[in-house]
Design an enzyme around this catalytic site. Structure first.
Site, PDB file in Angstrom:
ATOM      1  N   ARG A  48      16.982  45.241  31.950  1.00 27.14           N
ATOM      2  CA  ARG A  48      17.372  44.210  33.211  1.00 27.14           C
ATOM      3  C   ARG A  48      17.318  45.117  34.379  1.00 27.14           C
ATOM      4  O   ARG A  48      18.007  46.408  34.508  1.00 27.14           O
ATOM      5  CB  ARG A  48      18.827  43.831  33.034  1.00 27.14           C
ATOM      6  CG  ARG A  48      19.047  42.272  33.870  1.00 27.14           C
ATOM      7  CD  ARG A  48      20.368  42.285  33.732  1.00 27.14           C
ATOM      8  NE  ARG A  48      21.541  43.071  34.309  1.00 27.14           N
ATOM      9  CZ  ARG A  48      22.627  42.834  34.724  1.00 27.14           C
ATOM     10  NH1 ARG A  48      23.281  42.191  33.940  1.00 27.14           N
ATOM     11  NH2 ARG A  48      23.504  43.594  35.521  1.00 27.14           N
ATOM     12  N   TYR A  74      25.193  41.791  42.852  1.00 28.88           N
ATOM     13  CA  TYR A  74      25.746  41.935  41.852  1.00 28.88           C
ATOM     14  C   TYR A  74      24.830  42.731  40.985  1.00 28.88           C
ATOM     15  O   TYR A  74      23.426  42.944  41.280  1.00 28.88           O
ATOM     16  CB  TYR A  74      25.705  40.626  41.001  1.00 28.88           C
ATOM     17  CG  TYR A  74      25.931  40.642  39.566  1.00 28.88           C
ATOM     18  CD1 TYR A  74      27.261  40.679  39.117  1.00 28.88           C
ATOM     19  CD2 TYR A  74      24.873  40.708  38.576  1.00 28.88           C
ATOM     20  CE1 TYR A  74      27.295  40.953  37.554  1.00 28.88           C
ATOM     21  CE2 TYR A  74      24.918  40.865  37.278  1.00 28.88           C
ATOM     22  CZ  TYR A  74      26.176  40.846  36.694  1.00 28.88           C
ATOM     23  OH  TYR A  74      26.435  41.233  35.556  1.00 28.88           O
ATOM     24  N   ASP A 107      19.107  39.279  36.250  1.00 29.89           N
ATOM     25  CA  ASP A 107      20.451  38.234  36.275  1.00 29.89           C
ATOM     26  C   ASP A 107      20.698  37.881  37.804  1.00 29.89           C
ATOM     27  O   ASP A 107      20.799  38.569  38.613  1.00 29.89           O
ATOM     28  CB  ASP A 107      21.548  39.119  35.771  1.00 29.89           C
ATOM     29  CG  ASP A 107      22.971  38.149  35.446  1.00 29.89           C
ATOM     30  OD1 ASP A 107      23.009  37.018  35.840  1.00 29.89           O
ATOM     31  OD2 ASP A 107      23.843  38.774  35.093  1.00 29.89           O
ATOM     32  N   HIS A 132      23.137  35.709  38.304  1.00 30.82           N
ATOM     33  CA  HIS A 132      24.390  35.601  38.081  1.00 30.82           C
ATOM     34  C   HIS A 132      25.440  34.361  38.934  1.00 30.82           C
ATOM     35  O   HIS A 132      26.130  34.607  39.645  1.00 30.82           O
ATOM     36  CB  HIS A 132      25.075  36.887  38.835  1.00 30.82           C
ATOM     37  CG  HIS A 132      26.513  37.389  37.785  1.00 30.82           C
ATOM     38  ND1 HIS A 132      27.671  37.259  38.500  1.00 30.82           N
ATOM     39  CD2 HIS A 132      26.576  37.852  36.626  1.00 30.82           C
ATOM     40  CE1 HIS A 132      28.670  37.634  37.686  1.00 30.82           C
ATOM     41  NE2 HIS A 132      27.955  37.915  36.522  1.00 30.82           N
ATOM     42  N   GLU A 167      27.070  32.968  29.036  1.00 35.00           N
ATOM     43  CA  GLU A 167      28.132  33.946  28.624  1.00 35.00           C
ATOM     44  C   GLU A 167      29.510  33.278  29.081  1.00 35.00           C
ATOM     45  O   GLU A 167      30.430  34.000  28.587  1.00 35.00           O
ATOM     46  CB  GLU A 167      27.744  35.138  29.445  1.00 35.00           C
ATOM     47  CG  GLU A 167      27.610  35.106  30.987  1.00 35.00           C
ATOM     48  CD  GLU A 167      27.628  36.628  31.486  1.00 35.00           C
ATOM     49  OE1 GLU A 167      28.365  37.108  32.440  1.00 35.00           O
ATOM     50  OE2 GLU A 167      26.469  37.077  31.296  1.00 35.00           O
ATOM     51  N   ARG A 212      23.516  32.437  25.510  1.00 34.05           N
ATOM     52  CA  ARG A 212      24.197  33.834  25.797  1.00 34.05           C
ATOM     53  C   ARG A 212      25.645  33.739  25.311  1.00 34.05           C
ATOM     54  O   ARG A 212      26.382  34.533  25.597  1.00 34.05           O
ATOM     55  CB  ARG A 212      24.006  34.286  27.195  1.00 34.05           C
ATOM     56  CG  ARG A 212      22.667  34.262  27.605  1.00 34.05           C
ATOM     57  CD  ARG A 212      22.315  35.383  28.650  1.00 34.05           C
ATOM     58  NE  ARG A 212      22.678  36.707  28.176  1.00 34.05           N
ATOM     59  CZ  ARG A 212      23.564  37.236  28.874  1.00 34.05           C
ATOM     60  NH1 ARG A 212      24.372  36.724  29.725  1.00 34.05           N
ATOM     61  NH2 ARG A 212      23.790  38.473  28.517  1.00 34.05           N
ATOM     62  N   HIS A 216      25.735  37.692  25.515  1.00 33.92           N
ATOM     63  CA  HIS A 216      26.423  38.676  26.367  1.00 33.92           C
ATOM     64  C   HIS A 216      26.872  39.684  25.595  1.00 33.92           C
ATOM     65  O   HIS A 216      27.249  39.938  24.408  1.00 33.92           O
ATOM     66  CB  HIS A 216      27.699  37.903  26.775  1.00 33.92           C
ATOM     67  CG  HIS A 216      28.625  38.639  27.864  1.00 33.92           C
ATOM     68  ND1 HIS A 216      27.917  39.139  29.068  1.00 33.92           N
ATOM     69  CD2 HIS A 216      29.664  38.710  27.934  1.00 33.92           C
ATOM     70  CE1 HIS A 216      28.951  39.603  29.770  1.00 33.92           C
ATOM     71  NE2 HIS A 216      30.091  39.397  29.070  1.00 33.92           N
ATOM     72  N   GLU A 253      22.412  42.312  24.544  1.00 37.06           N
ATOM     73  CA  GLU A 253      22.906  42.954  25.727  1.00 37.06           C
ATOM     74  C   GLU A 253      23.552  44.028  25.280  1.00 37.06           C
ATOM     75  O   GLU A 253      24.482  43.909  24.171  1.00 37.06           O
ATOM     76  CB  GLU A 253      23.712  42.204  26.806  1.00 37.06           C
ATOM     77  CG  GLU A 253      24.023  42.825  27.947  1.00 37.06           C
ATOM     78  CD  GLU A 253      24.821  41.804  28.938  1.00 37.06           C
ATOM     79  OE1 GLU A 253      24.877  42.512  29.908  1.00 37.06           O
ATOM     80  OE2 GLU A 253      25.598  41.086  28.500  1.00 37.06           O
TER      81      GLU A 253
END
Length: 402
Positions: A148, A160, A210, A212, A262, A283, A312, A339
Site C-alpha cells: 500500500r 492519512y 487507502d 480513508h 473495516e 474488509r 483489516h 493487511e
C-alpha cells in the site's frame, strides 16, 4: 461436561493498547479473544466485564454458535462496534478452546487449507515522493508481493497513512490531534505518486491505496478514473460507507476495484454492498465483525457474488486477531488479501504467536487452537495508556471524515 469456569479481561498497552479476553474451562483449557476497539478500549472492556462475563459462567464452551446467538439476540440492543467487538472476543476465545480440545489448529476445524499461504500487504509511506519510493523498495526487498502506498500531501499536515516511526500508529496519548485537510490538494497529488511508483517499479507486484473515507462519491469516481492506468489492486474506503448507494455512483465511472468494510460490524452492514456487487473486496475483520463465526458468514455471502476478502489488519488489532484472521483466510475459497503491519517488540513480549511470515505470505500456527499465548505478568509492565484517533478539519475549520 466441561463448563466455562472463569473469564478475565485484561487491558494493557505494550506499544499500543489492547483488550484481551481469556476464558478458562472447568477442565483447565484456556482460550483467547481480542476485544480491542481503537480509541474506545475501555467501553468494550466494561461491556465484557460488567455484562457478558457473568453470562458465560457455567455455559458449555463447545456450543459456539448457540453462544453467538445468545449474546447477539439476547441483548436486544444489537450491532454497533462495542457490542460486536465484545461478542467477537468471546467467539474467538471459544474457537481457541475448541481447537485445543480437539488437538487441532483452528483452520482444520474450518475445513482445512484452501491455499498454501495467505498473501499480505503492508504500508509504504513517505513525507514526499522520493521517501515513499524508498519505502516501497524496502517492502519489496522484504519479499512482499503487495504494497500500500501513501505520501504526505505537500503543505497539508493531516495526510492519512504516513508513519512517523517504524510502525504506523495514528492514535495519540493526548486528546485527539486535530489535523488539517485539503481534498483538492490530495486529488491533485495522490495520483502522481501512484504513477511514480509504477514508473519506477513496474507492474510485477500489487499496488494498493487507502483514501480513508475522505472523498464524496463523485470525487471518488474522479479519483478512481484518474488512477486506472496504475492498475491498483484496490482503492480502499473511497467514501464513508453509511450511504451504500454511493458506491453505485462510483462504479458507474471507474473500473478501479473498490474495498470497503473495516468499520462495518455485521453481515447486514455489508449485505447490499455485496449482493449488488458494489464492491470487490470486503474488509470486515474478526475482531469487529462478530468473531470467526460471523466473519465466516460474511465471507460465505461474499463468495456467492464474486466479492473477495481483504480483512483489516492494522497494529490496533492484537496478535490474537491476526492469528484468527490467518486461520480464516487460509480456508475460505474467496480469499483476496490480508493487511499485515506487524507489531512492535513490546507487543511481542506480551503475546507469543505462532504466525510466521515468508515470501510475502503469512502462515498459521500448527499448534492446537489459535497458537497464541498471553503473558499476564509481562502485560503488567505496560499499564493502560488512553489514546485517541485524530480528527480532521477542512481548511475552513469544519470537521471532515478522518
Amino acid at each position: 461436561m466441561s463448563t466455562i469456569e472463569r473469564a478475565e479481561v485484561f487491558v494493557a498497552s505494550p506499544g499500543r493498547t489492547f483488550v484481551t479476553l481469556r476464558i478458562t474451562t472447568s477442565d483447565g483449557v484456556t482460550g483467547l479473544g481480542d476485544a480491542t476497539l481503537n480509541g474506545r478500549e475501555l467501553a468494550v472492556a466494561s461491556y465484557l466485564q460488567d455484562h457478558l462475563v457473568p453470562l458465560l459462567i457455567g455455559k458449555d464452551p463447545a456450543r459456539i454458535e448457540d453462544m453467538w446467538q445468545y449474546l447477539y439476540k439476547g441483548a436486544y440492543w444489537r450491532r454497533g462496534p462495542v457490542t460486536m467487538t465484545a461478542i467477537s472476543a468471546v467467539d474467538t476465545a471459544l474457537w481457541d478452546i475448541k481447537g485445543k480440545v480437539a488437538g487441532l489448529p483452528v483452520y482444520q476445524l474450518l475445513g482445512g487449507r484452501s491455499r498454501d499461504g495467505v498473501m499480505v500487504y503492508s504500508h509504504a509511506s513517505g513525507t514526499d515522493v522520493p521517501s515513499l519510493l524508498d519505502d516501497v523498495q524496502r517492502y519489496l526487498d522484504l519479499g512482499y508481493k503487495a504494497v500500500r502506498a501513501q505520501a504526505a500531501v505537500p503543505d497539508v499536515g493531516g495526510t492519512y497513512g504516513v508513519r512517523k516511526g517504524t510502525v504506523y500508529e495514528p492514535a495519540a496519548s493526548t486528546l485527539p490531534d486535530e489535523q488539517p485537510w485539503d481534498t483538492e490538494a490530495y486529488l491533485r497529488f495522490a495520483p502522481t505518486y501512484l504513477d511514480a511508483v509504477r514508473e519506477r517499479f513496474g507492474f510485477g507486484f500489487h499496488l494498493l491505496h487507502d483514501v480513508h473515507h475522505r472523498l464524496t462519491p463523485i470525487e471518488a469516481a474522479r479519483f478512481g478514473k484518474r488512477v486506472e492506468d496504475a492498475q491498483l489492486f484496490w482503492m480502499e474506503d473511497p467514501t464513508p460507507a453509511e450511504n451504500q448507494e454511493a458506491f453505485r455512483l462510483i462504479r458507474q465511472h471507474t473500473t478501479t476495484p473498490l474495498a470497503v468494510g473495516e468499520v462495518l460490524t455485521s453481515i447486514w452492514d455489508v449485505q447490499h454492498l455485496i449482493t449488488e456487487q458494489l464492491i470487490d473486496y470486503v474488509r470486515t475483520t474478526v475482531v469487529h465483525a462478530g468473531g470467526i463465526t460471523h466473519l465466516r458468514r460474511i465471507f460465505d455471502l461474499a463468495a456467492l457474488y464474486q466479492v473477495r476478502t481483504g480483512s483489516h489488519g492494522a497494529t490496533d488489532l492484537s496478535p490474537v486477531s491476526l492469528a484468527a484472521a490467518v486461520h480464516v483466510d487460509i480456508t475460505v475459497p474467496n480469499f483476496g488479501i490480508q493487511e499485515y503491519m506487524g507489531h512492535v517488540d513490546e507487543t511481542g513480549e506480551v503475546f507469543r504467536s505462532g504466525v510466521t511470515f515468508a515470501d510475502g505470505m503469512l502462515h498459521p500456527s500448527e499448534e492446537p487452537g489459535l497458537g497464541v499465548e498471553y503473558d499476564e505478568k509481562a502485560a503488567e509492565r505496560f499499564p493502560y495508556e488512553p489514546r485517541y484517533l485524530p480528527v480532521a478539519r477542512r481548511l475552513d475549520g469544519s470537521v471532515h471524515d478522518w
